[in-house]
Design an enzyme around this catalytic site. Structure first.
Site, PDB file in Angstrom:
ATOM      1  CG  LEU A 151     -29.691  -3.630   6.638  1.00  0.00           C
ATOM      2  CD1 LEU A 151     -29.218  -4.720   6.307  1.00  0.00           C
ATOM      3  CD2 LEU A 151     -30.476  -3.364   7.927  1.00  0.00           C
TER       4      LEU A 151
ATOM      5  CG  HIS B  87     -29.489  -2.116  10.921  1.00  0.00           C
ATOM      6  ND1 HIS B  87     -29.764  -0.978  10.075  1.00  0.00           N
ATOM      7  CD2 HIS B  87     -30.951  -2.075  11.681  1.00  0.00           C
ATOM      8  CE1 HIS B  87     -30.841  -0.501  10.294  1.00  0.00           C
ATOM      9  NE2 HIS B  87     -31.575  -1.080  11.299  1.00  0.00           N
TER      10      HIS B  87
ATOM     11  CD  GLN C 260     -42.558  -0.419  13.703  1.00  0.00           C
ATOM     12  OE1 GLN C 260     -42.641  -1.643  13.612  1.00  0.00           O
ATOM     13  NE2 GLN C 260     -41.369  -0.033  13.970  1.00  0.00           N
TER      14      GLN C 260
ATOM     15  CD  GLN D 283     -29.799   0.131  26.124  1.00  0.00           C
ATOM     16  OE1 GLN D 283     -30.156  -1.327  26.363  1.00  0.00           O
ATOM     17  NE2 GLN D 283     -30.220   0.826  26.897  1.00  0.00           N
ATOM     18  CE  LYS D 284     -31.153   5.689  17.474  1.00  0.00           C
ATOM     19  NZ  LYS D 284     -32.483   5.433  16.976  1.00  0.00           N
TER      20      LYS D 284
ATOM     21  CD  GLN E  15     -38.053  -1.589  18.623  1.00  0.00           C
ATOM     22  OE1 GLN E  15     -39.003  -1.033  17.897  1.00  0.00           O
ATOM     23  NE2 GLN E  15     -36.855  -1.945  18.248  1.00  0.00           N
TER      24      GLN E  15
ATOM     25  CG  MET F  31     -24.502   4.492  13.329  1.00  0.00           C
ATOM     26  SD  MET F  31     -23.433   3.266  12.433  1.00  0.00           S
ATOM     27  CE  MET F  31     -21.774   4.166  12.344  1.00  0.00           C
TER      28      MET F  31
ATOM     29  CB  SER G 131     -32.694   3.880   8.807  1.00  0.00           C
ATOM     30  OG  SER G 131     -32.372   2.596   9.068  1.00  0.00           O
ATOM     31  NE  ARG G 132     -37.968   7.520  11.626  1.00  0.00           N
ATOM     32  CZ  ARG G 132     -38.406   6.397  12.240  1.00  0.00           C
ATOM     33  NH1 ARG G 132     -37.813   5.920  13.072  1.00  0.00           N
ATOM     34  NH2 ARG G 132     -39.733   6.091  11.922  1.00  0.00           N
TER      35      ARG G 132
HETATM   36  P1  AMP Z   1     -34.631  -0.528  12.667  1.00  0.00           P
HETATM   37  O1  AMP Z   1     -34.291  -1.044  11.237  1.00  0.00           O
HETATM   38  O2  AMP Z   1     -34.615   0.919  13.079  1.00  0.00           O
HETATM   39  O3  AMP Z   1     -36.080  -1.069  13.203  1.00  0.00           O
HETATM   40  O4  AMP Z   1     -33.620  -1.282  13.682  1.00  0.00           O
HETATM   41  C1  AMP Z   1     -33.498  -2.500  13.901  1.00  0.00           C
HETATM   42  C2  AMP Z   1     -32.910  -3.071  14.978  1.00  0.00           C
HETATM   43  O5  AMP Z   1     -31.409  -2.449  14.881  1.00  0.00           O
HETATM   44  C3  AMP Z   1     -33.445  -2.601  16.242  1.00  0.00           C
HETATM   45  O6  AMP Z   1     -33.080  -3.759  17.280  1.00  0.00           O
HETATM   46  C4  AMP Z   1     -32.538  -1.306  16.592  1.00  0.00           C
HETATM   47  O7  AMP Z   1     -32.559  -1.163  18.024  1.00  0.00           O
HETATM   48  C5  AMP Z   1     -31.145  -1.986  16.376  1.00  0.00           C
HETATM   49  N1  AMP Z   1     -30.450  -0.535  15.980  1.00  0.00           N
HETATM   50  C6  AMP Z   1     -30.846   0.430  15.365  1.00  0.00           C
HETATM   51  N2  AMP Z   1     -29.998   1.595  15.160  1.00  0.00           N
HETATM   52  C7  AMP Z   1     -28.686   0.893  16.208  1.00  0.00           C
HETATM   53  C8  AMP Z   1     -27.559   1.299  16.587  1.00  0.00           C
HETATM   54  N3  AMP Z   1     -27.133   2.443  16.107  1.00  0.00           N
HETATM   55  N4  AMP Z   1     -26.672   0.405  17.162  1.00  0.00           N
HETATM   56  C9  AMP Z   1     -27.361  -0.553  17.639  1.00  0.00           C
HETATM   57  N5  AMP Z   1     -28.390  -1.115  17.164  1.00  0.00           N
HETATM   58  C10 AMP Z   1     -29.257  -0.427  16.315  1.00  0.00           C
END
Ligand code: AMP
Length: 278
Positions: free
Chosen positions: A30, A34, A58, A145-146, A150, A181, A183-184
């Site tokens: 996170l 997140h 996925q 929105q990132k 999706q 931001m 995780s990658r």
């Molecule tokens: P993930 O863990 O990457 O699958 O992301 C989980 C949720 O967090 C998804 O709805 C993403 O779109 C959202 N998310 C990821 N990065 C960001 C970010 N930088 N700003 C806002 N939401 C994010």
């Protein structure tokens, strides 16, 4: 904070929950993006549920499922600090037992962009999200929105299948230099981290060109492409100016549109987008 590792445990916690349930699905590792979703869910609901599940279905066969960053203890500490009530963290075997054979496919909006570069990706996303929604039964789910495409896919699925919840999409949280931001981002070596700022620079350029009156998307795409090409570590997958509702590529901007891109920085694939006014 309660932790559910099985579907049965999660359903029991859900049954005991009173009032509205805000749900934040994640793949863990996170960051503040997140946590912004968790904060909003906390402000708008009686109960907050977050899930941590790196969903194998996925990821494509050559993608980073095995190496995807994981740090459960750190994630749980962050969620506890944000006053999350329940964390659902199932195993892959729990979610996809032997003989699992049902899939959800959203057509059309999944054809382009992420869908075309990551075949099967949205089928895995839609399927796991339906499962999570059925298990958690949220009043509201919070998405970023990132991952704009999706969010559209999930909204469409919820509308088409008459699912009983509200989808809320929250703005992208960025580092101080504009990098979205993700995780990658942890994969990026220092030089690559610097190069990665080119994504937001290109999106900002699109906004600025539109601000100066440019409405021809080919011109805007070319300018963005040329800016990114100056960065030796960057390799473009796509640069798109599309209808923000359908993801269809546009030739002229006459309404608010989504400028989005996917760029490889070294071995790391990054995506980002901004809304551009009409
Ligand atoms: P993930 O863990 O990457 O699958 O992301 C989980 C949720 O967090 C998804 O709805 C993403 O779109 C959202 N998310 C990821 N990065 C960001 C970010 N930088 N700003 C806002 N939401 C994010």
């Amino acid at each position: 904070m309660q932790i559910a590792r099985t579907i049965a445990e999660m359903k029991t916690f859900r049954m005991k929950s009173l009032g509205s349930v805000g749900f934040v699905p994640t793949m863990g590792y996170l960051h503040d993006g997140h946590l912004a979703l968790v904060k909003q869910a906390r402000a708008e609901n009686s109960v907050v549920v977050a899930s941590i599940f790196v969903n194998p279905t996925q990821f494509g066969p050559t993608e980073d499922f095995k190496t995807y960053p994981r740090d459960t203890e750190r994630d749980l500490a962050m969620l506890r600090k944000e006053r999350t009530d329940i964390v659902f963290m199932p195993t892959a075997e729990e979610m996809y037992p032997e003989g699992f054979n049902s899939w959800v496919e959203v057509e059309k909006v999944t054809d382009r962009l992420e869908g075309s570069y990551r075949p099967g990706h949205f089928k895995g996303v839609a399927t796991v999200v339906v499962k999570l929604f059925n298990i958690v039964e949220p009043t509201r789910a919070y998405l970023g929105q990132k991952d704009a495409q999706q969010a559209l896919v999930i909204k469409k699925m919820v509308a088409d299948l008459n699912m009983n919840l509200e989808i809320i999409v929250a703005p992208t949280v960025r580092e101080s230099d504009g990098l979205a931001m993700s995780s990658r981002n942890v994969y990026l070596k220092p030089q690559e981290r610097q190069a990665a700022t080119v994504l937001f620079k290109a999106l900002t350029l699109a906004r600025n060109l539109r601000g100066k009156g440019e409405s021809n998307t080919e011109t805007i795409r070319q300018e963005m492409t040329s800016l990114i090409s100056k960065e030796p570590l960057a390799k473009i997958e796509y640069v798109s100016i599309a209808d923000a509702e359908t993801m269809e590529e546009l030739t002229e901007i006459d309404k608010p549109v989504l400028a989005s891109l996917a760029v490889r920085i070294g071995k790391t694939r990054l995506i980002d987008n901004v809304l551009v006014s009409g």
